[in-house]
Design a protein around this motif. Structure first.
Motif, PDB file in Angstrom:
ATOM      1  N   ARG A 405       5.399  -4.110  25.547  1.00 45.06           N
ATOM      2  CA  ARG A 405       6.516  -3.169  25.430  1.00 45.06           C
ATOM      3  C   ARG A 405       7.791  -3.953  25.669  1.00 45.06           C
ATOM      4  NH1 ARG A 405       9.537   0.248  28.899  1.00 45.06           N
ATOM      5  NH2 ARG A 405      10.114   2.259  27.949  1.00 45.06           N
ATOM      6  N   GLN A 407      12.161  -4.229  25.340  1.00 44.37           N
ATOM      7  CA  GLN A 407      13.446  -3.555  25.183  1.00 44.37           C
ATOM      8  C   GLN A 407      14.524  -4.615  25.081  1.00 44.37           C
ATOM      9  OE1 GLN A 407      14.520  -0.753  28.243  1.00 44.37           O
ATOM     10  NE2 GLN A 407      16.226   0.076  27.060  1.00 44.37           N
ATOM     11  N   GLU A 411      18.898  -1.208  22.934  1.00 46.85           N
ATOM     12  CA  GLU A 411      18.017  -0.661  21.913  1.00 46.85           C
ATOM     13  C   GLU A 411      16.853   0.069  22.566  1.00 46.85           C
ATOM     14  OE1 GLU A 411      18.521  -0.725  18.643  1.00 46.85           O
ATOM     15  OE2 GLU A 411      20.447  -1.717  19.003  1.00 46.85           O
ATOM     16  N   GLN A 414      10.261  -0.623  22.390  1.00 53.46           N
ATOM     17  CA  GLN A 414       9.226  -0.485  21.380  1.00 53.46           C
ATOM     18  C   GLN A 414       7.947  -1.152  21.872  1.00 53.46           C
ATOM     19  OE1 GLN A 414      11.098  -2.390  17.997  1.00 53.46           O
ATOM     20  NE2 GLN A 414      10.326  -4.421  18.571  1.00 53.46           N
ATOM     21  N   THR A 415       6.835  -0.527  21.525  1.00 53.45           N
ATOM     22  CA  THR A 415       5.529  -1.032  21.942  1.00 53.45           C
ATOM     23  C   THR A 415       4.773  -1.502  20.720  1.00 53.45           C
ATOM     24  OG1 THR A 415       5.462   0.500  23.814  1.00 53.45           O
ATOM     25  CG2 THR A 415       3.375  -0.469  23.106  1.00 53.45           C
ATOM     26  N   ALA A 416       4.189  -2.689  20.819  1.00 55.57           N
ATOM     27  CA  ALA A 416       3.448  -3.263  19.707  1.00 55.57           C
ATOM     28  C   ALA A 416       2.150  -3.856  20.224  1.00 55.57           C
ATOM     29  CB  ALA A 416       4.280  -4.335  19.011  1.00 55.57           C
ATOM     30  N   THR A 456       0.103  -4.315  14.832  1.00 57.83           N
ATOM     31  CA  THR A 456       1.299  -3.645  14.351  1.00 57.83           C
ATOM     32  C   THR A 456       1.790  -4.250  13.044  1.00 57.83           C
ATOM     33  OG1 THR A 456       1.915  -3.109  16.634  1.00 57.83           O
ATOM     34  CG2 THR A 456       3.659  -3.003  14.970  1.00 57.83           C
ATOM     35  N   SER A 492      11.019  -7.543  12.894  1.00 56.98           N
ATOM     36  CA  SER A 492      11.653  -6.651  13.876  1.00 56.98           C
ATOM     37  C   SER A 492      10.643  -5.956  14.762  1.00 56.98           C
ATOM     38  CB  SER A 492      12.521  -5.615  13.162  1.00 56.98           C
ATOM     39  OG  SER A 492      11.717  -4.801  12.311  1.00 56.98           O
ATOM     40  N   THR A 493       9.369  -5.908  14.327  1.00 53.24           N
ATOM     41  CA  THR A 493       8.346  -5.254  15.148  1.00 53.24           C
ATOM     42  C   THR A 493       7.697  -6.212  16.138  1.00 53.24           C
ATOM     43  OG1 THR A 493       6.574  -5.727  13.564  1.00 53.24           O
ATOM     44  CG2 THR A 493       7.844  -3.692  13.247  1.00 53.24           C
TER      45      THR A 493
END
Length: 609
Positions: A405, A407, A411, A414-416, A456, A492-493
């Motif tokens: 996770r 940050q 922004e 996001q978790t991947a 992801t 970006s992921t």
């Protein structure tokens, strides 16, 4: 010239004839300085003067030393009888004759005498060494039980090239003895335990001043290892035997026995290892080997404290369970608490039974939290790897699941998740692991993930680092280069741990840790797809061999396009201290790029690349 050694006053000789005086003081003699008469008592008698053996006629320093060390000590004083003094000077002449023969002087003339000097009869040897005996022939024959010539065998050839006397060289009996004993020792060390001399002769002809060397060695058969018994109760017997790195039927050599000892002692299972070949029980070309061991303590604990400008203050602890069962399994847990990063890892290791010294399987899990320069991440990694080592190389194949996770600044977090499979390889060859001044290092990794397989996004990621040190006189030149890249349709992921950053103690000095790389609209460094860094450094001792000065230049960056690398450069000076725990590094670096041109202090412990 006359040389004196002892408690009495040295005397200077006249003339130019070389003279060596050996002052051999009786251990029984005593002396009380400034003795005064006491009323009613007689003053103590002064000790009798001591004679000194004089050796004249020798000019060669080696001969002087050889004779001086060979003659017996003189334990008589000046009141000794003529018979006693004559007996001593005769024994000194005999010892001198043997000493000269050891260096090839078989025709030396030695004249013993007693001379009156300073109210004392002193023994004297006048020596004329004569011409030395020279080596005229050398005949060496080495063969095994089948009559095979072994002179060109790798066991003997290097030794023979340096130990065989040159024809025409002055005879040195010590060199002959070293040659003879060295051949026999090497034969037995190579497993020829029944080696015996058929002929070992040094024939000297004083009339012609020549010497002939003849050595004929029958080595017999080359023995092999018989049954290997490891006396222990911790491990499966098969595993214990394989941890020696040898097996029954291998060639028996001293070097292999030493390696067996080192291999077992290098594991974490035993605190003491003693390898004993049962030489008296050898038969049919086999030598049984018995290895006695003492078990190690089952568990160890470790506490660490430290500081680095990349991590800040840090505290750590580790617990290791050295053995869990007879299969040799072990586990360890490690907790690291630093200002910017906190990590908890656990690893369970299983040695591979077919090659437990060099291969193992690891099951591991890792929990990590990091907060630095506006980026906060929390991640967990669970995986398995097959690790191998060979010579200076290490390698592993692994598969792991990463859940992270991240940050970036303001922004949304996001978790991947990524199911990664990859390989790592490394090589480390340094002359000193704590303070290297020569050697090289290499590390490389390649990993990938596929979106259909619990990931992801799909990606391929590679990273390579090479470094080296090269001594040039008192200077040490050091260099490092690092490249990396990740290819993915959805950069970006990607979480922070799969991106690239530059800057810091072991990257580009002069810039903060992970402060170099692409930025978002808010100025937060979010990492790049590619990485390049390089460093050049020179070190030189400034105080003894423990304090060194250093000067360096670093450059590099993380970036998204090869056409827009935007390399940042820093340069500076530093100090290296060889501390008991390793290299302590203190650097001050000036950044040549960016808005802040303030020199930055970098602190670290350990050799860095």
């Amino acid at each position: 010239m006359r040389l004196g050694f002892g408690c009495n006053r040295p005397r200077l000789g006249l003339g130019f004839k070389p003279l060596l005086v050996l002052w051999l003081i009786s251990s029984a003699a005593s002396f009380t300085p400034n003795a005064q008469a006491v009323e009613g008592k007689a003053a103590p008698l002064a000790p009798a003067a001591m004679p000194h053996l004089q050796i004249l006629g020798l000019t060669d320093a080696a001969l002087i030393r050889q004779v001086g060390l060979s003659v017996p000590p003189l334990r008589l004083n000046c009141t000794a009888s003529t018979v006693a003094l004559q007996r001593y000077v005769d024994s000194a002449a005999a010892a001198a004759e043997q000493a000269l023969q050891a260096y090839g002087y078989f025709n030396a003339e030695i004249v013993p005498a007693l001379i009156e000097q300073n109210n004392c009869r002193e023994p004297q040897l006048t020596i004329t060494p004569g011409a030395p005996v020279r080596t005229s022939s050398v005949n060496i024959v080495l063969h095994d039980a089948d009559g095979v010539n072994l002179a060109s065998n790798g066991t003997f050839q290097p030794f023979l090239q340096t130990a065989v006397p040159a024809l025409g060289a002055p005879l040195n009996q010590n060199a002959y003895t070293a040659l003879r004993d060295g051949l026999l020792a090497r034969a037995r060390g190579a497993g020829y335990l029944d080696a015996r001399w058929l002929v070992h002769e040094l024939r000297v002809n004083p009339k012609t001043d020549t010497a002939d060397i003849e050595l004929k060695l029958n080595t017999g058969i080359a023995y092999r290892l018989g049954t290997i018994t490891v006396a222990q109760s911790l491990l499966n017997p098969v595993l214990a035997e394989r941890l020696t790195g040898a097996k029954s039927g291998d060639a028996y050599t001293t070097q292999r026995l030493v390696a067996m000892n080192q291999n077992l002692a290098g594991t974490h299972y035993f605190s003491d290892v003693r390898v004993r070949p049962a030489l008296d029980a050898r038969r049919d070309g086999l030598v049984p080997v018995v290895i006695k061991t003492e078990p190690n303590t089952p568990r160890t604990y470790e506490v660490r404290v430290g500081y680095g400008t990349d991590t800040g203050a840090r505290l750590g602890s580790k617990i290791t369970q050295r053995y869990v069962n007879s299969s040799g399994d072990s586990w360890k847990g490690d907790l690291s608490l630093a200002q910017r990063q906190q990590t908890l890892t656990g690893t369970y290791s299983i040695p591979r039974l077919s090659d437990p010294l060099n291969q193992q399987y690891d099951l591991y899990t890792k929990f990590d939290r990091e907060s630095n320069l506006g980026i906060t991440t929390v991640s967990s990694t669970t995986g398995a790897q097959w690790a191998r080592k060979f010579n200076l190389w290490t390698s592993s194949l692994y598969s792991e699941y990463l859940l992270e996770r991240s940050q970036f600044g303001a922004e949304p977090a996001q978790t991947a998740g990524f199911l990664l499979a990859g390989a790592r390889v490394g090589r480390r060859d340094l002359n000193d692991p704590l303070f290297p001044t020569k050697g090289s290092v290499l590390s490389a990794s390649l990993s990938g993930a596929a979106k259909p397989l619990l990931s992801t996004a799909s990606l391929v990621r590679a990273h390579v680092m090479v470094g080296g040190l090269y001594p040039l006189g008192d200077w040490v030149l050091k260099g490092r280069a690092e490249v990396g890249g990740v290819v993915t349709p959805a950069f970006s992921t990607l979480p922070k741990s799969l991106r690239f950053f530059a800057g810091g103690d072991q990257s580009v000095r002069g810039y903060a840790y992970q402060s170099l790389g692409p930025k978002d609209a808010n100025g937060v460094v979010i990492g790049g797809q590619y990485l390049f860094t390089a460093s050049a450094e020179v070190m030189h001792p400034v105080y003894g061999r423990d304090w060194w000065g250093a000067a360096f230049v670093d450059t590099g960056n993380a970036f998204d396009s090869l056409a827009n690398m935007g390399l940042a450069t820093g340069a500076g000076v530093g100090v290296r201290w060889r501390s008991p725990v390793g290299m302590v590094r203190v650097d001050v670096a000036y950044p040549f790029n960016g808005s802040s041109r303030i020199p930055r202090l970098h602190l670290g412990i350990g050799a860095s690349f």
